[in-house]
Design a protein around this motif. Structure first.
Motif, short mmCIF file in Angstrom:
data_model
loop_
_atom_site.label_atom_id
_atom_site.label_comp_id
_atom_site.label_asym_id
_atom_site.label_seq_id
_atom_site.Cartn_x
_atom_site.Cartn_y
_atom_site.Cartn_z
N TYR A 71 29.93 -3.31 -92.16
CA TYR A 71 29.74 -2.62 -90.83
C TYR A 71 29.95 -0.94 -90.90
O TYR A 71 29.47 -0.10 -89.74
CB TYR A 71 30.57 -3.05 -89.78
CG TYR A 71 30.20 -4.45 -89.30
CD1 TYR A 71 28.95 -4.65 -88.63
CD2 TYR A 71 31.00 -5.57 -89.87
CE1 TYR A 71 28.64 -6.10 -88.19
CE2 TYR A 71 30.68 -6.77 -89.15
CZ TYR A 71 29.52 -7.08 -88.78
OH TYR A 71 29.04 -8.26 -88.52
N VAL A 77 23.66 -1.75 -90.66
CA VAL A 77 23.73 -1.74 -88.89
C VAL A 77 22.39 -1.33 -88.34
O VAL A 77 21.98 -1.97 -87.24
CB VAL A 77 24.51 -0.34 -88.51
CG1 VAL A 77 24.76 -0.18 -87.11
CG2 VAL A 77 26.14 -0.98 -89.10
N ASP A 78 21.69 -0.53 -89.07
CA ASP A 78 20.25 -0.33 -88.57
C ASP A 78 19.39 -1.57 -88.66
O ASP A 78 18.65 -1.93 -87.68
CB ASP A 78 19.54 0.79 -89.27
CG ASP A 78 20.14 2.27 -88.94
OD1 ASP A 78 21.01 2.34 -88.16
OD2 ASP A 78 20.03 3.13 -89.73
N TRP A 80 20.38 -4.74 -88.34
CA TRP A 80 20.78 -5.67 -87.49
C TRP A 80 20.72 -5.32 -86.01
O TRP A 80 20.96 -6.01 -85.13
CB TRP A 80 22.49 -5.81 -87.72
CG TRP A 80 22.50 -6.64 -88.90
CD1 TRP A 80 21.86 -6.97 -90.21
CD2 TRP A 80 23.51 -7.84 -89.08
NE1 TRP A 80 22.06 -7.95 -90.94
CE2 TRP A 80 23.53 -8.30 -90.30
CE3 TRP A 80 24.87 -7.99 -88.40
CZ2 TRP A 80 24.07 -9.44 -90.66
CZ3 TRP A 80 25.47 -8.95 -88.69
CH2 TRP A 80 25.19 -9.72 -89.89
N THR A 81 20.38 -3.93 -85.70
CA THR A 81 20.23 -3.72 -84.27
C THR A 81 18.79 -3.87 -83.87
O THR A 81 17.66 -3.97 -84.32
CB THR A 81 20.12 -2.21 -84.24
OG1 THR A 81 21.50 -1.80 -84.57
CG2 THR A 81 20.18 -1.55 -82.77
N PRO A 101 27.33 -5.82 -80.79
CA PRO A 101 27.44 -4.61 -79.88
C PRO A 101 27.85 -5.05 -78.45
O PRO A 101 27.16 -6.03 -78.07
CB PRO A 101 25.80 -4.02 -80.02
CG PRO A 101 25.17 -5.00 -80.55
CD PRO A 101 25.90 -6.15 -81.16
N ARG A 104 24.11 -3.65 -74.93
CA ARG A 104 22.63 -3.94 -75.10
C ARG A 104 21.90 -4.41 -74.09
O ARG A 104 21.67 -5.62 -73.97
CB ARG A 104 22.84 -5.16 -76.33
CG ARG A 104 23.66 -6.10 -76.02
CD ARG A 104 23.80 -7.40 -76.86
NE ARG A 104 24.14 -8.44 -76.61
CZ ARG A 104 25.60 -8.80 -76.36
NH1 ARG A 104 26.24 -7.53 -76.63
NH2 ARG A 104 25.93 -9.78 -75.81
#
Length: 275
Positions: A71, A77-78, A80-81, A101, A104
């Motif tokens: 993380y 992170v990008d 998984w967004t 997050p 969202r």
């Protein structure tokens, strides 16, 4: 001594008897009185359900260098967004919800995990996610139910990739995205294990299985998945550490002796190919 040290590195959790003998031998050669806290050697192996049930109450309390690296990586992170058109997200092996997050809007987020105790911890957190107890090998969802699947630190607990990837691909829509992050095979081959302090004060671990990049590529190809990107996340400069990772009062995730630049995590990005 170098070969003996490497043998210790590979088996210090899984074969404490061998490690103890090797350490005593090195201790004799070096004239040391206690080379590595011999009283802390030895951990009881548990299956994934029993182990994580025992671990659930302290899972979020102890530092986990693999999760922290995950993380802390902008690449992961990008990836998984969710994108704008990915409004249905499934987190497979969601555990206690680390990395989910909170803000969202417009995204339906579902988390599934085999372990009820881990989900109970997640349910007590202020995270708007629908939690369902279920098996990654038999997901309780219809075909093509999700746009994005996230799967972190789960596949290394399974001896084979094909069955689980086939099931993950089944619940993805055509062209849907699968993002996998897990412990790199190199780290596992050099001694990484998920080790924790049990509720009774002993040591426990849930075994992990090394999966090479080629294993992921072959399993994806047999599961109607096309791998679009592979990243090998390396330990940063500050990651150098020693073998004595088992704290006297709390246990962190076991990490072997590492040097900066050694591979720690594997990230695999795929999409479904079926129409």
């Amino acid at each position: 001594m170098g070969y003996t040290g490497y043998r210790i590195l590979r088996s210090w959790v899984t074969d404490p008897h061998c490690v103890r003998e090797d350490l005593l031998h090195l201790q004799e050669l070096l004239g040391a009185t206690d080379i590595c806290g011999l009283t802390e050697l030895g951990a009881q192996q548990h299956d994934i359900v029993t182990g994580y049930s025992d671990w659930s109450s302290s899972y979020d309390e102890a530092s986990n260098p693999f999760v922290e690296l995950c993380y802390g990586s902008s690449l992961i992170v990008d990836a998984w967004t969710p994108t704008a058109d990915e409004t249905r997200v499934l987190d497979v092996g969601i555990g206690t919800g680390t990395g989910v997050p909170v803000d969202r809007p417009g995204v339906m987020w579902v988390g599934v995990d085999l372990n009820r105790d881990m989900l109970n911890v997640l349910s007590r957190r202020d995270i708007p996610v629908t939690v369902i107890q279920g098996d990654a090998l038999a997901l309780p969802f219809a075909d093509a139910s999700f746009d994005l699947l996230r799967c972190g630190f789960l596949l290394s607990h399974l001896p084979a990739l094909e069955p689980v990837l086939h099931e993950l691909a089944r619940v993805l829509r055509p062209g849907g995205r699968l993002e996998i992050v897990d412990i790199h095979a190199h780290a596992i081959y050099t001694g990484a294990q998920g080790i924790y302090r049990t509720r009774t004060g002993g040591l426990g671990y849930v075994p992990v299985f090394p999966h090479l990049v080629s294993d992921h590529l072959k399993a994806a190809a047999s599961s109607a998945l096309v791998v679009r990107n592979v990243e090998e996340i390396r330990w940063p400069q500050e990651a150098q550490t020693s073998l004595g990772l088992i704290a006297r009062n709390s246990v962190k995730t076991a990490r072997p002796v590492v040097q900066s630049g050694e591979p720690a995590l594997l990230q695999v990005s795929s999409r479904t190919t079926r129409e």
